[in-house]
Design a protein around this motif. Structure first.
Motif, PDB file in Angstrom:
ATOM      1  N   LEU A  95       0.827  -1.201   0.000  1.00 59.58           N
ATOM      2  CA  LEU A  95       0.000   0.000   0.000  1.00 59.58           C
ATOM      3  C   LEU A  95       0.869   1.261   0.000  1.00 59.58           C
ATOM      4  O   LEU A  95       1.853   1.343   0.725  1.00 59.58           O
ATOM      5  N   SER A  96       0.462   2.227  -0.826  1.00 59.95           N
ATOM      6  CA  SER A  96       1.028   3.578  -0.795  1.00 59.95           C
ATOM      7  C   SER A  96      -0.140   4.549  -0.773  1.00 59.95           C
ATOM      8  O   SER A  96      -1.094   4.397  -1.545  1.00 59.95           O
ATOM      9  N   VAL A  97      -0.071   5.543   0.124  1.00 62.17           N
ATOM     10  CA  VAL A  97      -1.152   6.518   0.269  1.00 62.17           C
ATOM     11  C   VAL A  97      -0.527   7.904   0.303  1.00 62.17           C
ATOM     12  O   VAL A  97       0.345   8.178   1.129  1.00 62.17           O
ATOM     13  N   MET A  98      -0.998   8.789  -0.593  1.00 64.60           N
ATOM     14  CA  MET A  98      -0.462  10.141  -0.700  1.00 64.60           C
ATOM     15  C   MET A  98      -1.536  11.174  -0.356  1.00 64.60           C
ATOM     16  O   MET A  98      -2.671  11.081  -0.811  1.00 64.60           O
ATOM     17  N   LEU A  99      -1.156  12.151   0.462  1.00 67.92           N
ATOM     18  CA  LEU A  99      -2.042  13.278   0.780  1.00 67.92           C
ATOM     19  C   LEU A  99      -1.896  14.360  -0.277  1.00 67.92           C
ATOM     20  O   LEU A  99      -0.857  14.445  -0.944  1.00 67.92           O
ATOM     21  N   PRO A 100      -2.908  15.222  -0.421  1.00 67.91           N
ATOM     22  CA  PRO A 100      -2.808  16.293  -1.416  1.00 67.91           C
ATOM     23  C   PRO A 100      -1.817  17.386  -1.041  1.00 67.91           C
ATOM     24  O   PRO A 100      -1.258  18.028  -1.905  1.00 67.91           O
ATOM     25  N   GLU A 101      -1.586  17.609   0.255  1.00 68.45           N
ATOM     26  CA  GLU A 101      -0.706  18.680   0.690  1.00 68.45           C
ATOM     27  C   GLU A 101       0.741  18.336   0.366  1.00 68.45           C
ATOM     28  O   GLU A 101       1.386  17.584   1.082  1.00 68.45           O
ATOM     29  N   GLY A 102       1.261  18.877  -0.716  1.00 61.57           N
ATOM     30  CA  GLY A 102       2.663  18.715  -1.065  1.00 61.57           C
ATOM     31  C   GLY A 102       3.056  17.332  -1.537  1.00 61.57           C
ATOM     32  O   GLY A 102       4.238  17.021  -1.635  1.00 61.57           O
TER      33      GLY A 102
END
Length: 164
Positions: A56-63
Motif C-alpha cells: 500500500l502507498s497513500v499520498m495526501l494532497p498537501e505537497g
C-alpha cells in the motif's frame, strides 16, 4: 405591572430563540478545522481482511506527502500512521498491489475507472472510511480513519486492472 411582566417574557423568549438558533447553526462537519484550543491528529488505519498480501502507498494532497509508501500487510495485519494537523476531506492517491501482481490505484492521479458494481470500493475516498474520535486529553483529540480491505476490494482491483 402585567405589561412589564409581559414585555420581560417576550424579551426572555427572544433571547432564548437567538441562543437556540446560534447553537443549532454551529454544528461541526467532517471537514471543519478543530477548535483553536484543541490539537487534532488524524490516525489512519488500514486493515487487511482479504486473503492476499497487500502493498500500500497513500499520498495526501498537501505537497504530495506520503502517509505510507510501499508498506506491506499480510492477511490479518494492519498499518497505522498518525498525521498532524487536521487532514483534508480527501486523499490524493492510493496505490494497491496484491501478492499476485494485481495493481490498482484510486484518487486524482488514478488512470483507472471502476467497473459497474465496484463503485463503492475506493480507499482514496474518506467517506468510505469508518471515522471515530478519541480524546487523549482535554485538548488533544485523535480522529481515527479506518479502511478495511476485503475480498471485494481485491475483485474490484482485478476487474479494474483487466479493464472490465
Amino acid at each position: 405591572m402585567s405589561q412589564i411582566k409581559e414585555k420581560c417574557g417576550q424579551i426572555l423568549w427572544m433571547v432564548c430563540g437567538v441562543l437556540l438558533a446560534g447553537a443549532l447553526s454551529t454544528g461541526c462537519e467532517k471537514s471543519d478545522p478543530p477548535e483553536s484550543n484543541v490539537v487534532e491528529y488524524s490516525r489512519f488505519i488500514w486493515i487487511n481482511k482479504s486473503e492476499h498480501s497487500i502493498t500500500l502507498s497513500v499520498m495526501l494532497p498537501e505537497g504530495g506527502e506520503f502517509l505510507v509508501q510501499n508498506e506491506t500487510m499480510a492477511p490479518g495485519e494492519r498499518i497505522e500512521t498518525e498525521y498532524a494537523p487536521w487532514v483534508s476531506d480527501y486523499i490524493k492517491l492510493v496505490e494497491v498491489t496484491y501478492d499476485d501482481g494485481t495493481y490498482t490505484s484510486f484518487g486524482d492521479d488514478s488512470p483507472f475507472v471502476s467497473p459497474p458494481g465496484f463503485l463503492s470500493y475506493d480507499p482514496s475516498d474518506l467517506y468510505k472510511y469508518t471515522r471515530a474520535e478519541n480524546w487523549k486529553t482535554e485538548t488533544v483529540r485523535y480522529v481515527d480513519w479506518t479502511y478495511t480491505f476485503d475480498e471485494s476490494d481485491y475483485h474490484c482491483a482485478l476487474a479494474r486492472s483487466l479493464g472490465l
